[in-house]
Design an enzyme around this catalytic site. Sequence first.
Site, PDB file in Angstrom:
ATOM      1  N   HIS A  92       0.788  -1.219   0.053  1.00 36.41           N
ATOM      2  CA  HIS A  92      -0.004  -0.011   0.178  1.00 36.41           C
ATOM      3  C   HIS A  92       0.984   1.301   0.088  1.00 36.41           C
ATOM      4  O   HIS A  92       1.537   1.467   1.110  1.00 36.41           O
ATOM      5  CB  HIS A  92      -0.846   0.091   1.349  1.00 36.41           C
ATOM      6  CG  HIS A  92      -1.919   0.917   1.235  1.00 36.41           C
ATOM      7  ND1 HIS A  92      -3.353   0.886   1.192  1.00 36.41           N
ATOM      8  CD2 HIS A  92      -1.480   2.618   1.166  1.00 36.41           C
ATOM      9  CE1 HIS A  92      -3.720   1.927   1.023  1.00 36.41           C
ATOM     10  NE2 HIS A  92      -2.876   3.095   1.107  1.00 36.41           N
ATOM     11  N   ASP A 108       1.355   2.632   3.524  1.00 34.05           N
ATOM     12  CA  ASP A 108       0.405   3.910   3.494  1.00 34.05           C
ATOM     13  C   ASP A 108       1.339   5.094   3.553  1.00 34.05           C
ATOM     14  O   ASP A 108       0.908   6.332   3.772  1.00 34.05           O
ATOM     15  CB  ASP A 108      -0.582   4.038   4.427  1.00 34.05           C
ATOM     16  CG  ASP A 108      -1.683   4.735   4.114  1.00 34.05           C
ATOM     17  OD1 ASP A 108      -1.824   5.140   2.853  1.00 34.05           O
ATOM     18  OD2 ASP A 108      -2.624   5.340   5.054  1.00 34.05           O
ATOM     19  N   HIS A 128       1.672   5.175  -1.672  1.00 30.76           N
ATOM     20  CA  HIS A 128       1.187   6.458  -2.513  1.00 30.76           C
ATOM     21  C   HIS A 128       2.513   7.017  -3.115  1.00 30.76           C
ATOM     22  O   HIS A 128       3.288   7.361  -2.208  1.00 30.76           O
ATOM     23  CB  HIS A 128       0.686   7.638  -1.829  1.00 30.76           C
ATOM     24  CG  HIS A 128      -0.751   6.871  -0.991  1.00 30.76           C
ATOM     25  ND1 HIS A 128      -2.026   7.217  -1.867  1.00 30.76           N
ATOM     26  CD2 HIS A 128      -1.066   6.389   0.052  1.00 30.76           C
ATOM     27  CE1 HIS A 128      -2.712   6.694  -1.100  1.00 30.76           C
ATOM     28  NE2 HIS A 128      -2.550   6.253   0.079  1.00 30.76           N
ATOM     29  N   HIS A 162      -4.720  -0.799   5.579  1.00 27.58           N
ATOM     30  CA  HIS A 162      -4.358  -0.168   6.744  1.00 27.58           C
ATOM     31  C   HIS A 162      -5.201  -0.144   7.910  1.00 27.58           C
ATOM     32  O   HIS A 162      -5.639   0.962   8.320  1.00 27.58           O
ATOM     33  CB  HIS A 162      -3.971   1.364   6.363  1.00 27.58           C
ATOM     34  CG  HIS A 162      -5.042   2.300   5.602  1.00 27.58           C
ATOM     35  ND1 HIS A 162      -6.224   2.241   5.992  1.00 27.58           N
ATOM     36  CD2 HIS A 162      -4.787   2.991   4.365  1.00 27.58           C
ATOM     37  CE1 HIS A 162      -6.955   2.878   5.021  1.00 27.58           C
ATOM     38  NE2 HIS A 162      -6.023   3.254   4.185  1.00 27.58           N
ATOM     39  N   LYS A 172      -8.999  -0.581  -6.280  1.00 27.21           N
ATOM     40  CA  LYS A 172      -8.867   0.174  -5.268  1.00 27.21           C
ATOM     41  C   LYS A 172     -10.397   0.894  -4.936  1.00 27.21           C
ATOM     42  O   LYS A 172     -10.705   1.860  -5.797  1.00 27.21           O
ATOM     43  CB  LYS A 172      -7.997   1.267  -4.642  1.00 27.21           C
ATOM     44  CG  LYS A 172      -7.789   1.975  -3.473  1.00 27.21           C
ATOM     45  CD  LYS A 172      -7.497   1.240  -2.271  1.00 27.21           C
ATOM     46  CE  LYS A 172      -7.802   1.801  -0.899  1.00 27.21           C
ATOM     47  NZ  LYS A 172      -6.500   2.734  -0.655  1.00 27.21           N
ATOM     48  N   HIS A 210     -10.672   1.133   1.504  1.00 30.41           N
ATOM     49  CA  HIS A 210     -10.411   2.235   2.734  1.00 30.41           C
ATOM     50  C   HIS A 210     -11.562   2.121   3.477  1.00 30.41           C
ATOM     51  O   HIS A 210     -12.486   2.655   3.111  1.00 30.41           O
ATOM     52  CB  HIS A 210     -10.047   3.661   1.918  1.00 30.41           C
ATOM     53  CG  HIS A 210      -9.582   4.580   3.050  1.00 30.41           C
ATOM     54  ND1 HIS A 210      -8.368   5.295   3.225  1.00 30.41           N
ATOM     55  CD2 HIS A 210     -10.459   5.049   4.152  1.00 30.41           C
ATOM     56  CE1 HIS A 210      -8.461   5.993   4.351  1.00 30.41           C
ATOM     57  NE2 HIS A 210      -9.881   5.708   4.862  1.00 30.41           N
TER      58      HIS A 210
END
Length: 333
Positions: free
Chosen positions: A10, A238, A12, A166, A93, A132
């Site tokens: 995970h 994350d 970004h 997460h 996602k 999420h």
Amino acid sequence: MQLNAPLDMHLHLRDGEMLENIAKASAQTFAGALIMPNLVPPVSSKEEVIAYKERIMDSIGNENFIPYMTLFFKPDYDRVFLETIREKITAIKLYPAGITTNSEGGVSGFDVEELRPALEAMSDLNIPLCVHGETNGFVMDREAEFVSIYEKLAAAFPKLKIIMEHITTKESVAALDRFENLYATITIHHLLITLDDVAGGMLQPHLFCKPIAKRPEDKEALLKVALAAHPKVMFGSDSAPHPRHTKENCGCAAGVFTAPIALQLLVELFEKHHALDNLQAFVSDNAQQIYGVTPLNKTVTLEKKPFKVPTDYNGVVPMYAGEEIAYSIKEAK
């Protein structure tokens, strides 16, 4: 300490200048990562997936690293479209609309029948669904409230692999063993901090994230399954970079940047709890089983040598900036 093909499931990486500035921080020490699609606009077509992957590869240069691509979930995805994109992505996602950074185009309702065409096609094509999982309720209760939605989806689509992203609560941990098709990622910062570390004294903006850090009993539940390398959990940082000025202001952006120090912190944590034998599974082996991926050969060697965390990486402030941690990266090849 050696780790084989560590994976961050995970991550970004953003885009543009930010991508150029921080992508190597992950590519240098991980063999691969699951890349989040919540750009502006979000990654929601085959062409966008291909183009974004090309930009990532350009930004990491010669690093030994696979970006596992994801698509931003939309309820109108049909089987024909998903069949055409299946080989280009590792997962899709799903974001509840407006619940976190760049999620305004997400799902605003969780009516099973409205979601059924897309999710049944994903089940048949073996495309995992990453979620999420937060409602728009009181901030400390959002993830726990979302567990009932996870359970509804898991029951309605038993062949669909659902990854609770997460996770931060004991309720999410408990849900893991109630449904065969529920899995989870856990971050390093949620294994180390509670809300008290964020706001118990002076506010620490670089520890503010969503889902927000929770209570000590929640952290203990996370630690129990992570340290044991429960076969349904895996590491996902994350890691979420924001420019310093967007974190250190009255509208603090949500995200903790851990990419450059994640492996060092994991080794230190697992050593502290006498669980180093389980770290390989938590940081790679479980993810390979869950997602069915075969990472590149990459061995990362860490040594017990103090490392002073830089105060910033190209304008992005990391967790523990300016502080000393116990382990350093000796070699990654």
